[in-house]
Motif scaffolding. Structure first.
Motif, PDB file in Angstrom:
ATOM      1  N   PRO A 150       1.212  15.425   6.022  1.00 10.81           N
ATOM      2  CA  PRO A 150       2.272  16.437   6.133  1.00 10.81           C
ATOM      3  C   PRO A 150       3.281  16.310   4.978  1.00 10.81           C
ATOM      4  CG  PRO A 150       1.924  15.330   8.240  1.00 10.81           C
ATOM      5  CD  PRO A 150       1.115  14.590   7.220  1.00 10.81           C
ATOM      6  N   THR A 151       3.602  17.431   4.357  1.00 10.15           N
ATOM      7  CA  THR A 151       4.485  17.443   3.180  1.00 10.15           C
ATOM      8  C   THR A 151       5.819  16.751   3.449  1.00 10.15           C
ATOM      9  OG1 THR A 151       3.529  19.603   2.796  1.00 10.15           O
ATOM     10  CG2 THR A 151       5.341  18.968   1.359  1.00 10.15           C
ATOM     11  N   LYS A 152       6.369  16.997   4.642  1.00  7.47           N
ATOM     12  CA  LYS A 152       7.664  16.412   5.002  1.00  7.47           C
ATOM     13  C   LYS A 152       7.684  14.891   4.847  1.00  7.47           C
ATOM     14  CE  LYS A 152       9.972  18.160   8.844  1.00  7.47           C
ATOM     15  NZ  LYS A 152      10.858  19.246   8.440  1.00  7.47           N
ATOM     16  N   LEU A 153       6.513  14.278   4.974  1.00 10.88           N
ATOM     17  CA  LEU A 153       6.454  12.812   5.027  1.00 10.88           C
ATOM     18  C   LEU A 153       6.127  12.158   3.682  1.00 10.88           C
ATOM     19  CD1 LEU A 153       4.564  12.308   8.430  1.00 10.88           C
ATOM     20  CD2 LEU A 153       7.027  12.465   8.014  1.00 10.88           C
ATOM     21  N   THR A 154       5.908  12.966   2.639  1.00  7.86           N
ATOM     22  CA  THR A 154       5.448  12.407   1.355  1.00  7.86           C
ATOM     23  C   THR A 154       6.276  11.196   0.906  1.00  7.86           C
ATOM     24  OG1 THR A 154       4.705  14.597   0.688  1.00  7.86           O
ATOM     25  CG2 THR A 154       4.892  12.950  -1.056  1.00  7.86           C
ATOM     26  N   CYS A 155       7.609  11.356   0.885  1.00  6.97           N
ATOM     27  CA  CYS A 155       8.451  10.277   0.353  1.00  6.97           C
ATOM     28  C   CYS A 155       8.356   9.004   1.199  1.00  6.97           C
ATOM     29  CB  CYS A 155       9.898  10.729   0.262  1.00  6.97           C
ATOM     30  SG  CYS A 155      10.129  12.036  -0.955  1.00  6.97           S
ATOM     31  N   LEU A 156       8.268   9.178   2.499  1.00  7.43           N
ATOM     32  CA  LEU A 156       8.178   8.002   3.365  1.00  7.43           C
ATOM     33  C   LEU A 156       6.844   7.284   3.167  1.00  7.43           C
ATOM     34  CD1 LEU A 156       9.809   9.436   6.606  1.00  7.43           C
ATOM     35  CD2 LEU A 156      10.789   7.813   4.989  1.00  7.43           C
ATOM     36  N   LEU A 157       5.759   8.061   3.095  1.00  9.02           N
ATOM     37  CA  LEU A 157       4.441   7.453   2.870  1.00  9.02           C
ATOM     38  C   LEU A 157       4.417   6.757   1.515  1.00  9.02           C
ATOM     39  CD1 LEU A 157       2.293  10.412   4.232  1.00  9.02           C
ATOM     40  CD2 LEU A 157       2.636   8.190   5.339  1.00  9.02           C
ATOM     41  N   CYS A 158       5.025   7.387   0.525  1.00  5.07           N
ATOM     42  CA  CYS A 158       5.082   6.814  -0.832  1.00  5.07           C
ATOM     43  C   CYS A 158       5.811   5.467  -0.809  1.00  5.07           C
ATOM     44  CB  CYS A 158       5.782   7.804  -1.762  1.00  5.07           C
ATOM     45  SG  CYS A 158       6.209   7.128  -3.364  1.00  5.07           S
ATOM     46  N   LYS A 159       6.960   5.444  -0.145  1.00  7.85           N
ATOM     47  CA  LYS A 159       7.735   4.204  -0.129  1.00  7.85           C
ATOM     48  C   LYS A 159       7.047   3.123   0.702  1.00  7.85           C
ATOM     49  CE  LYS A 159      12.254   5.110  -1.610  1.00  7.85           C
ATOM     50  NZ  LYS A 159      13.633   4.625  -1.514  1.00  7.85           N
ATOM     51  N   ARG A 160       6.425   3.527   1.793  1.00  3.45           N
ATOM     52  CA  ARG A 160       5.750   2.533   2.635  1.00  3.45           C
ATOM     53  C   ARG A 160       4.603   1.855   1.870  1.00  3.45           C
ATOM     54  NH1 ARG A 160       6.070   2.498   8.438  1.00  3.45           N
ATOM     55  NH2 ARG A 160       3.813   2.374   8.605  1.00  3.45           N
ATOM     56  N   ILE A 161       3.881   2.618   1.105  1.00  2.00           N
ATOM     57  CA  ILE A 161       2.789   1.985   0.355  1.00  2.00           C
ATOM     58  C   ILE A 161       3.359   1.129  -0.793  1.00  2.00           C
ATOM     59  CG2 ILE A 161       2.186   3.772  -1.364  1.00  2.00           C
ATOM     60  CD1 ILE A 161      -0.777   3.170  -0.639  1.00  2.00           C
ATOM     61  N   MET A 162       4.501   1.558  -1.332  1.00  2.00           N
ATOM     62  CA  MET A 162       5.160   0.729  -2.355  1.00  2.00           C
ATOM     63  C   MET A 162       5.531  -0.638  -1.777  1.00  2.00           C
ATOM     64  SD  MET A 162       7.872   3.049  -4.430  1.00  2.00           S
ATOM     65  CE  MET A 162       7.426   4.424  -5.480  1.00  2.00           C
ATOM     66  N   TYR A 163       6.075  -0.626  -0.564  1.00  2.88           N
ATOM     67  CA  TYR A 163       6.425  -1.901   0.087  1.00  2.88           C
ATOM     68  C   TYR A 163       5.181  -2.774   0.235  1.00  2.88           C
ATOM     69  CZ  TYR A 163      11.021  -0.135   1.747  1.00  2.88           C
ATOM     70  OH  TYR A 163      12.304   0.346   1.858  1.00  2.88           O
ATOM     71  N   ARG A 164       4.083  -2.130   0.648  1.00  5.20           N
ATOM     72  CA  ARG A 164       2.852  -2.900   0.880  1.00  5.20           C
ATOM     73  C   ARG A 164       2.320  -3.480  -0.428  1.00  5.20           C
ATOM     74  NH1 ARG A 164       1.569   1.777   4.665  1.00  5.20           N
ATOM     75  NH2 ARG A 164       1.758   0.860   6.751  1.00  5.20           N
ATOM     76  N   ILE A 165       2.379  -2.685  -1.475  1.00  2.00           N
ATOM     77  CA  ILE A 165       1.936  -3.179  -2.788  1.00  2.00           C
ATOM     78  C   ILE A 165       2.850  -4.325  -3.226  1.00  2.00           C
ATOM     79  CG2 ILE A 165       1.743  -2.562  -5.246  1.00  2.00           C
ATOM     80  CD1 ILE A 165       0.934   0.312  -4.222  1.00  2.00           C
ATOM     81  N   ALA A 166       4.156  -4.135  -3.007  1.00  2.00           N
ATOM     82  CA  ALA A 166       5.121  -5.189  -3.392  1.00  2.00           C
ATOM     83  C   ALA A 166       4.841  -6.480  -2.627  1.00  2.00           C
ATOM     84  CB  ALA A 166       6.537  -4.710  -3.138  1.00  2.00           C
ATOM     85  N   GLU A 167       4.419  -6.357  -1.375  1.00  2.00           N
ATOM     86  CA  GLU A 167       4.094  -7.570  -0.613  1.00  2.00           C
ATOM     87  C   GLU A 167       2.920  -8.322  -1.237  1.00  2.00           C
ATOM     88  OE1 GLU A 167       5.781  -7.678   3.702  1.00  2.00           O
ATOM     89  OE2 GLU A 167       3.866  -6.621   3.730  1.00  2.00           O
ATOM     90  N   ARG A 168       1.963  -7.554  -1.730  1.00  2.00           N
ATOM     91  CA  ARG A 168       0.795  -8.189  -2.366  1.00  2.00           C
ATOM     92  C   ARG A 168       1.201  -8.889  -3.663  1.00  2.00           C
ATOM     93  NH1 ARG A 168      -4.177  -6.079  -0.579  1.00  2.00           N
ATOM     94  NH2 ARG A 168      -5.060  -7.491  -2.129  1.00  2.00           N
ATOM     95  N   ILE A 169       2.084  -8.250  -4.411  1.00  2.00           N
ATOM     96  CA  ILE A 169       2.554  -8.869  -5.658  1.00  2.00           C
ATOM     97  C   ILE A 169       3.420 -10.096  -5.334  1.00  2.00           C
ATOM     98  CG2 ILE A 169       3.808  -8.503  -7.833  1.00  2.00           C
ATOM     99  CD1 ILE A 169       1.254  -6.838  -7.624  1.00  2.00           C
ATOM    100  N   ALA A 170       4.218  -9.981  -4.278  1.00  2.00           N
ATOM    101  CA  ALA A 170       5.050 -11.125  -3.866  1.00  2.00           C
ATOM    102  C   ALA A 170       4.169 -12.322  -3.527  1.00  2.00           C
ATOM    103  CB  ALA A 170       5.928 -10.745  -2.675  1.00  2.00           C
ATOM    104  N   ASP A 171       3.021 -12.061  -2.878  1.00  7.25           N
ATOM    105  CA  ASP A 171       2.057 -13.135  -2.604  1.00  7.25           C
ATOM    106  C   ASP A 171       1.655 -13.834  -3.903  1.00  7.25           C
ATOM    107  OD1 ASP A 171       1.925 -12.740   0.126  1.00  7.25           O
ATOM    108  OD2 ASP A 171       0.142 -11.464   0.057  1.00  7.25           O
ATOM    109  N   VAL A 172       1.266 -13.013  -4.877  1.00  6.44           N
ATOM    110  CA  VAL A 172       0.796 -13.546  -6.166  1.00  6.44           C
ATOM    111  C   VAL A 172       1.902 -14.341  -6.851  1.00  6.44           C
ATOM    112  CG1 VAL A 172      -0.052 -12.923  -8.469  1.00  6.44           C
ATOM    113  CG2 VAL A 172      -0.794 -11.601  -6.460  1.00  6.44           C
ATOM    114  N   GLU A 173       3.112 -13.803  -6.812  1.00  4.02           N
ATOM    115  CA  GLU A 173       4.232 -14.391  -7.549  1.00  4.02           C
ATOM    116  C   GLU A 173       4.934 -15.517  -6.783  1.00  4.02           C
ATOM    117  OE1 GLU A 173       5.590 -13.884 -10.629  1.00  4.02           O
ATOM    118  OE2 GLU A 173       3.784 -12.724 -11.107  1.00  4.02           O
TER     119      GLU A 173
END
Lengths: 408, 408
Positions: free
Chosen positions: B272-295
């Protein structure tokens, strides 16, 4: 001479306040802006009525609220404490035809601009008039120089010692010389509801205030460490809550007081001493989550700053966070230095109360863990029936309605 | 006349910098304070060597670092950008015997205090001397009045136009007239490691800076929206990272660049278009968690402020938070107004880059959800193979080492 007297009377009789809210509200979409402006008007009215400053009239226009009141100065000062307002100016209301406007401006100049100083005339104008804003500045500046020529004045547009400011709105006009910065932020009630872990210390009241500033309605939760501390701590927290609620007049003044001494004693007696503060905070988060459920709040605000205390190292913040499973922990002070927090606490009016002598928490160990392992903390919790402790605490919770003073 | 010239030469030849770090470090326990002071000395040295300001000598004493350098002013200015330092003063070094000290102080007074102005002499003193601090102020004040009697000076201890300040340390003494506030906080490296979601915008660099200020080492993660934006955005983020790393000389300048355009396109096409920004940020958090693991980082820093954007309402922050399961999301700007963030960005040196024109994100919907339901967001994510998207993004991550300028 008669005119001169009339002018002075005019000026000492400030009769209006110009309220500006361009800042945070101005950058919102049309729909949101309208909703926020209406809410702000409601909050302004509630605040003025509460403090016995009922205005004669009040009107909202784009980016402004105009208040008519015989207590212009007191009203202006009170409104610096209403979130959403960026600045206020006590003013004299007049009409926008040039001769009348000039008489008012000259009387203001006469009673404001001192011998041998510099001044400027500034003008904001909305509506259609026979003159431009520049015309007003030039004409009234010229008249001031002429009218007060015995005073040895000069115009300085860059850095004047006195500014005679004029705001023209259609058929009305306002003359003022002072602008006071207000608290900024969003109107309280424009954002969701949060709960805040409030102690009698310096930090948590500032975190509470910042959440209000950004439009949240905030319900304080006070964890009462009695008998490990004495009644003065609870008293301090109640006084602090009162000060904070003065910034959100018209909203709930409910505060939760939750017995916590027994929890602390359990940690002191049955868990590694190094971990006391972490265990204490983790159960606080859990209790706050239960209260957030009851209050339909959407987050938990705390006063933690990175590295401020042993329990607030980056490592330990992660250990703490893990205890909150349902709500985000909002920590507006993360990046604040102590001096910055104290400066804000002074402005808010809580610093004096927070720094008053009280029996501090005697459960804090002398060598707390600064880099605790989550597994060790969880292991320490295992034998303690944490869920039961939370349950008992929440059951024993009391709520008080904090009574606010009605004088400003 | 010879003496007069000698004095002027003395003063124009500032040869030292007094570095103060009372603020945040001063309130720590003895052990922590020692460790932080040593770390600060290391950071100071790294910064000065990096910028070609190698000092002749450098010494740490309680609450102070004294730097001897022929580039005192440049050194002082550079050190206002080293976290942990509360203030700096370019100074002239002399000895603590009264006659020599007086000659230096008089030369400083001579070249600093202007005709017809007010001045004060202030003194800080550590060690045993034949005089008290008060003696110094009185005696040197008297000598200045006498020596410069043609200038029509007067003493004003409350609000002087010029202050001749003297710091006596055992056998040494320093004379100075200026004190510059520095960045405060804790030395970088004193706290744990965090990653930061850095964009080319105004807010996230300020959040990054605040985490550094509180002692964290910060690794930026940039999500590259190409082809939904163009190369200028990545360029801006790289320049911003460079500016930020100038505040933490001696630490890693690694930045992660992660392709994110395809993720965004998936959200735009399949949710749903209304949710684009939230979905975008949620996946950013998840990616950041993976990088945090590495770092081996211990938290994720973001630039969100309550209510700043639709995705940052209290309700939506809760929806976002739910996506981070392993690390806390640290949001130092929660309580900041936009004007406050901008003022800080200006000071940091990133505002000009952030406000430079670039093709913005064209994925943001015109009517984003402001009060999203978590269940709906999770439902939207269900059909999207989110874990797979995270996996692909992390696999495609590149790292760059940001090159810093070596001139100040």
């Amino acid at each position: 001479m008669r005119i001169h007297q009339q002018r002075l009377r005019h000026f000492t009789n400030l009769d209006s306040v110009i309220v500006r809210f361009g800042g945070e509200i101005g950058i919102k979409s049309e729909w949101t802006r309208q909703a926020y402006e209406k809410l702000l008007l409601k909050n302004v009215k509630n605040t003025l009525f509460h403090f016995g400053l009922a205005p004669e009239a009040i009107a909202r226009r784009r980016g402004r609220i105009y208040v008519e009141t015989r207590k212009a100065r007191e009203t202006a000062m009170q409104l610096t404490r209403v979130f959403g307002i960026s600045s206020v100016s006590p003013a004299i209301k007049t009409t926008s035809d040039m001769p009348t406007l000039a008489i008012t401006a000259l009387s203001v100049a006469d009673s404001t601009i001192k011998e041998g100083t510099s001044f400027a005339v500034r003008c904001n104008r909305v509506g259609t008039h026979l003159y431009s804003s520049m015309d007003i500045c030039r004409e009234i500046g010229r008249q001031i120089l002429e009218d007060l020529k015995g005073r040895n004045l000069h115009v300085d547009l860059t850095n004047p010692q006195c500014t005679v400011a004029i705001e023209v709105w259609e058929k009305e006009a306002f003359v003022y010389t002072e602008t006071f910065q207000a608290a900024g932020g969003f109107p309280v009630g424009s954002q969701g509801k949060v709960v805040c872990l409030l102690s009698g210390g310096i930090d948590s009241p500032v975190a509470f205030w910042l959440a209000m500033k950004r439009g949240c309605t905030v319900t304080p939760i006070y964890l009462d460490n009695t008998p490990l501390t004495d009644e003065t701590s609870t008293q301090k927290a109640l006084e602090i809550a009162k000060r904070l609620f003065e910034w959100s007049i018209g909203y709930s003044t409910k505060m939760y007081i939750i017995p916590h001494g027994q929890n602390l004693e359990t940690f002191m007696n049955k868990a590694p001493t190094k971990l006391t503060c972490l265990l204490c905070k983790r159960i606080m988060y859990r209790i706050a989550e239960r209260i957030a459920d009851v209050e339909k709040a959407e987050g938990i605000v705390t006063g933690e700053a990175i590295g401020e205390q042993a329990s607030q190292t980056i490592t330990n913040l992660r250990v703490l966070d893990e205890a909150a499973v349902k709500y985000p922990i909002h920590r507006p002070l993360l990046g604040f230095d102590k001096v910055e927090t104290e400066a804000l606490a002074r402005k808010i009016g809580t610093l004096g109360i927070s720094t008053r002598k009280a029996k501090g928490c005697c459960a804090a160990p002398s060598q707390p863990a600064t880099r605790a392992k989550l597994e060790r903390v969880k292991k320490a919790e295992e034998g303690l029936e944490i869920e039961n402790m939370v349950e008992e605490s929440v059951k024993a919770a009391k709520t008080v309605i904090v009574q606010l003073d009605e004088t400003y």
